[in-house]
Design an enzyme around this catalytic site. Sequence first.
Site, PDB file in Angstrom:
ATOM      1  N   ASP A  13      -8.013  -0.396   3.346  1.00 34.18           N
ATOM      2  CA  ASP A  13      -8.030  -0.077   1.972  1.00 34.18           C
ATOM      3  C   ASP A  13      -9.198   0.718   1.519  1.00 34.18           C
ATOM      4  O   ASP A  13      -9.707   0.505   0.383  1.00 34.18           O
ATOM      5  CB  ASP A  13      -7.610  -1.097   0.984  1.00 34.18           C
ATOM      6  N   LYS A  16      -8.909   5.705   2.934  1.00 34.50           N
ATOM      7  CA  LYS A  16      -8.600   6.641   3.997  1.00 34.50           C
ATOM      8  C   LYS A  16      -7.826   7.751   3.542  1.00 34.50           C
ATOM      9  O   LYS A  16      -8.065   8.949   3.908  1.00 34.50           O
ATOM     10  CB  LYS A  16      -8.054   5.883   5.135  1.00 34.50           C
ATOM     11  N   GLY A  40      -0.927   0.795   3.499  1.00 35.11           N
ATOM     12  CA  GLY A  40      -0.436   1.354   2.259  1.00 35.11           C
ATOM     13  C   GLY A  40      -1.537   2.287   1.941  1.00 35.11           C
ATOM     14  O   GLY A  40      -2.618   1.920   1.487  1.00 35.11           O
ATOM     15  N   HIS A  41      -1.294   3.501   1.795  1.00 33.84           N
ATOM     16  CA  HIS A  41      -2.267   4.664   1.608  1.00 33.84           C
ATOM     17  C   HIS A  41      -1.824   5.480   0.188  1.00 33.84           C
ATOM     18  O   HIS A  41      -0.743   5.788   0.003  1.00 33.84           O
ATOM     19  CB  HIS A  41      -2.116   5.667   2.740  1.00 33.84           C
ATOM     20  N   GLN A 222      -5.281   0.618   8.787  1.00 29.49           N
ATOM     21  CA  GLN A 222      -5.883  -0.535   8.907  1.00 29.49           C
ATOM     22  C   GLN A 222      -7.572  -0.209   9.244  1.00 29.49           C
ATOM     23  O   GLN A 222      -8.062   0.810   8.327  1.00 29.49           O
ATOM     24  CB  GLN A 222      -5.668  -1.485   9.970  1.00 29.49           C
TER      25      GLN A 222
HETATM   26  P1  GDP Z   1      -6.377   3.117   2.349  1.00 34.11           P
HETATM   27  O1  GDP Z   1      -5.517   2.220   2.914  1.00 34.11           O
HETATM   28  O2  GDP Z   1      -7.603   3.033   2.926  1.00 34.11           O
HETATM   29  O3  GDP Z   1      -5.820   4.785   2.352  1.00 34.11           O
HETATM   30  O4  GDP Z   1      -6.804   3.115   0.859  1.00 34.11           O
HETATM   31  P2  GDP Z   1      -5.875   2.635  -0.298  1.00 34.11           P
HETATM   32  O5  GDP Z   1      -5.110   3.779  -0.749  1.00 34.11           O
HETATM   33  O6  GDP Z   1      -4.875   1.468  -0.030  1.00 34.11           O
HETATM   34  O7  GDP Z   1      -6.717   2.155  -1.446  1.00 34.11           O
HETATM   35  C1  GDP Z   1      -7.663   2.870  -2.175  1.00 34.11           C
HETATM   36  C2  GDP Z   1      -7.464   3.011  -3.509  1.00 34.11           C
HETATM   37  O8  GDP Z   1      -8.491   3.579  -4.180  1.00 34.11           O
HETATM   38  C3  GDP Z   1      -6.207   3.889  -3.745  1.00 34.11           C
HETATM   39  O9  GDP Z   1      -5.538   3.463  -5.000  1.00 34.11           O
HETATM   40  C4  GDP Z   1      -7.043   5.109  -4.244  1.00 34.11           C
HETATM   41  O10 GDP Z   1      -6.304   6.160  -4.980  1.00 34.11           O
HETATM   42  C5  GDP Z   1      -8.375   4.777  -4.881  1.00 34.11           C
HETATM   43  N1  GDP Z   1      -9.647   5.625  -4.360  1.00 34.11           N
HETATM   44  C6  GDP Z   1      -9.637   6.140  -3.227  1.00 34.11           C
HETATM   45  N2  GDP Z   1     -11.045   6.751  -3.135  1.00 34.11           N
HETATM   46  C7  GDP Z   1     -11.657   6.654  -4.758  1.00 34.11           C
HETATM   47  C8  GDP Z   1     -12.667   6.753  -5.320  1.00 34.11           C
HETATM   48  O11 GDP Z   1     -13.606   7.482  -4.713  1.00 34.11           O
HETATM   49  N3  GDP Z   1     -12.930   6.339  -6.536  1.00 34.11           N
HETATM   50  C9  GDP Z   1     -12.000   5.575  -7.088  1.00 34.11           C
HETATM   51  N4  GDP Z   1     -12.068   5.168  -8.317  1.00 34.11           N
HETATM   52  N5  GDP Z   1     -10.729   5.302  -6.594  1.00 34.11           N
HETATM   53  C10 GDP Z   1     -10.507   5.910  -5.159  1.00 34.11           C
HETATM   54  P1  IMO Z   2      -4.467  -0.003   5.075  1.00 33.50           P
HETATM   55  O1  IMO Z   2      -4.030   0.987   6.579  1.00 33.50           O
HETATM   56  C1  IMO Z   2      -5.706  -4.181   4.471  1.00 33.50           C
HETATM   57  C2  IMO Z   2      -4.162  -7.168   7.247  1.00 33.50           C
HETATM   58  C3  IMO Z   2      -3.264  -8.125   6.280  1.00 33.50           C
HETATM   59  C4  IMO Z   2      -3.490  -9.408   7.195  1.00 33.50           C
HETATM   60  C5  IMO Z   2      -3.823  -8.889   8.776  1.00 33.50           C
HETATM   61  C6  IMO Z   2      -2.593  -8.859   9.697  1.00 33.50           C
HETATM   62  O2  IMO Z   2      -3.805   0.055   4.119  1.00 33.50           O
HETATM   63  O3  IMO Z   2      -5.961  -0.057   5.019  1.00 33.50           O
HETATM   64  P2  IMO Z   2      -0.285  -7.565   9.937  1.00 33.50           P
HETATM   65  O4  IMO Z   2       0.888  -7.537   8.875  1.00 33.50           O
HETATM   66  O5  IMO Z   2      -0.982  -6.313  10.479  1.00 33.50           O
HETATM   67  O6  IMO Z   2       0.065  -8.296  10.992  1.00 33.50           O
HETATM   68  O7  IMO Z   2      -1.366  -8.347   8.855  1.00 33.50           O
HETATM   69  O8  IMO Z   2      -4.342  -7.403   8.381  1.00 33.50           O
HETATM   70  N1  IMO Z   2      -3.697  -5.699   6.869  1.00 33.50           N
HETATM   71  C7  IMO Z   2      -4.464  -4.968   6.150  1.00 33.50           C
HETATM   72  N2  IMO Z   2      -5.401  -5.191   5.124  1.00 33.50           N
HETATM   73  N3  IMO Z   2      -5.249  -2.901   4.588  1.00 33.50           N
HETATM   74  C8  IMO Z   2      -4.129  -2.411   5.475  1.00 33.50           C
HETATM   75  O9  IMO Z   2      -3.764  -1.308   5.930  1.00 33.50           O
HETATM   76  C9  IMO Z   2      -3.739  -3.686   6.277  1.00 33.50           C
HETATM   77  N4  IMO Z   2      -2.830  -3.808   7.131  1.00 33.50           N
HETATM   78  C10 IMO Z   2      -2.999  -4.956   7.720  1.00 33.50           C
HETATM   79  O10 IMO Z   2      -3.300  -8.420   4.999  1.00 33.50           O
HETATM   80  O11 IMO Z   2      -4.707  -9.783   6.975  1.00 33.50           O
HETATM   81 MG    MG Z   3      -4.398   0.727   2.098  1.00 31.02          MG
END
Ligand code: GDP
Ligand code: IMO
Ligand code: MG
Length: 429
Positions: A13, A16, A40-41, A222
């Site tokens: 999270d 990415k 979750g992206h 991840q």
């Molecule tokens: P990922 O799993 O690495 O793709 O990240 P996620 O999408 O799960 O979580 C990142 C969250 O931060 C999302 O809601 C993005 O819209 C938000 N985000 C990404 N970059 C920035 C940033 O530079 N500033 C802010 N405020 N939000 C950001």
């Molecule tokens: P993104 O791509 C954050 C964590 C779960 C748990 C561990 C194992 O959005 O960054 P799993 O279901 O993969 O066997 O769970 O990994 N986990 C993540 N944490 N972001 C993710 O994906 C994750 N995918 C799995 O919370 O601790």
């Molecule tokens: Mg994520």
Amino acid sequence: MPVTVVVGTQWGDEGKAKIIDLLSRDHSYVARYQGGHNAGHTVVVGEEKYALQLIPSGVLYNHVTPVIGNGVVVDMPTLFSEIDKLESRGISCSRLKVSSQAHLIFPWHQLHDALAEGKRGDDKIGTTLKGIGPAYADKARRVGIRAGAVLDPASFTAQVRERAIDESAILVALGGQGVDVDAVVAQFATLGARLAPYICDTVNELHEALDAQQQLLLEGAQATFLDIDHGTYPFVTSSNPIASGACAGTGIGPRDISRVVGIAKAYTTRVGSGPFPTELADASGAPDELGQALITIGHEFGTVTGRQRRTGWLDLVMLRHAVRLNSLTEIALTKLDILDTFDEVKVCVSYTLNGETLRGYPDRAEVLAQVVPVYETIPGWKTSLRECKTYDSLHANARALVELVEKIVGVPVTMVGTGPERDDCVVRS
Ligand code: GDP
Ligand code: IMO
Ligand code: MG
């Protein structure tokens, strides 16, 4: 530079998807290389917010061919629900290609995931319960069913039936709930028929693209410290998110990779259990005042499970190790704007254990759980970074943080996230 890898450097999270979306402008293929719908992206484009789990984050551009590589585990119901949602919003998924060698997730994988977590009690990993671990376990046990199997419907149905019968018996013997074999076979026969047109020899396709001088982006889900080998085992996922996983998970060899972008959030978050040295929490694990501020301002709730993320300061010991494990050529530092209102910002620069400074990153989660972080403190900038479009326009204290990261980890920070929207990013030349 033909092949770029994007990898998370913390516990997921990091933002990415936003950086991948940004980089996708210059790439014609974006291929996911591991993980599944545990990811979750989120990509924000103007008023539109796209939440993706399986489909590569480059899908929003017409010039990009999105690829689900052989290293991914594919949950067909999620895949089609994602395709339907995107297409209803005018994003075509017709270019999507799914590797014939990717493994499929079935309902018994999810049931096993829940059963195993239940049995662990207080020691649970906190998985997303998506069946990721059991699906990769079946791949390693050589009993998995690969996506290419759907091209022969009769054989596919027979394989699903055989596995469903076996797994149902095992689940019941373990005290869990079995599966309705006929219902699963019927459901997956329909899903398989829908998957067939997307099946592709993606290894060959990606190499032909390379031969034609196309730019490829390999998208990690991840992150480094959730890696099954190098993460905080057993509190990890069941694949290799690190950059070398991109080779195994797409069939591209290491010499073709010339750029490895590590995504790091300007603070740290983690969902699920496991050690977290810089966590801002009290002894019971509840977030303290600053930890809560990061959750609230940073909207730190999981997109897949809705769970509140654990939060803490940026950890440069982790990041330095991530540079080594991934051969990072650069770092994108995201969500710097979330720290806009903080009076001061702390950054962990080393760990001590029993009063001694540690060399390197601990190799065991039990040791990591005992380290004491040593911090440097940077005064807050107390101003919004949101409108900043150039590096020089960032407040001097924000730049001090960026430059401390570069000094400690030894690679340049080439992008700085200043907000959630597609263009809320300062790109340094
Ligand atoms: P990922 O799993 O690495 O793709 O990240 P996620 O999408 O799960 O979580 C990142 C969250 O931060 C999302 O809601 C993005 O819209 C938000 N985000 C990404 N970059 C920035 C940033 O530079 N500033 C802010 N405020 N939000 C950001
Ligand atoms: P993104 O791509 C954050 C964590 C779960 C748990 C561990 C194992 O959005 O960054 P799993 O279901 O993969 O066997 O769970 O990994 N986990 C993540 N944490 N972001 C993710 O994906 C994750 N995918 C799995 O919370 O601790
Ligand atoms: Mg994520």
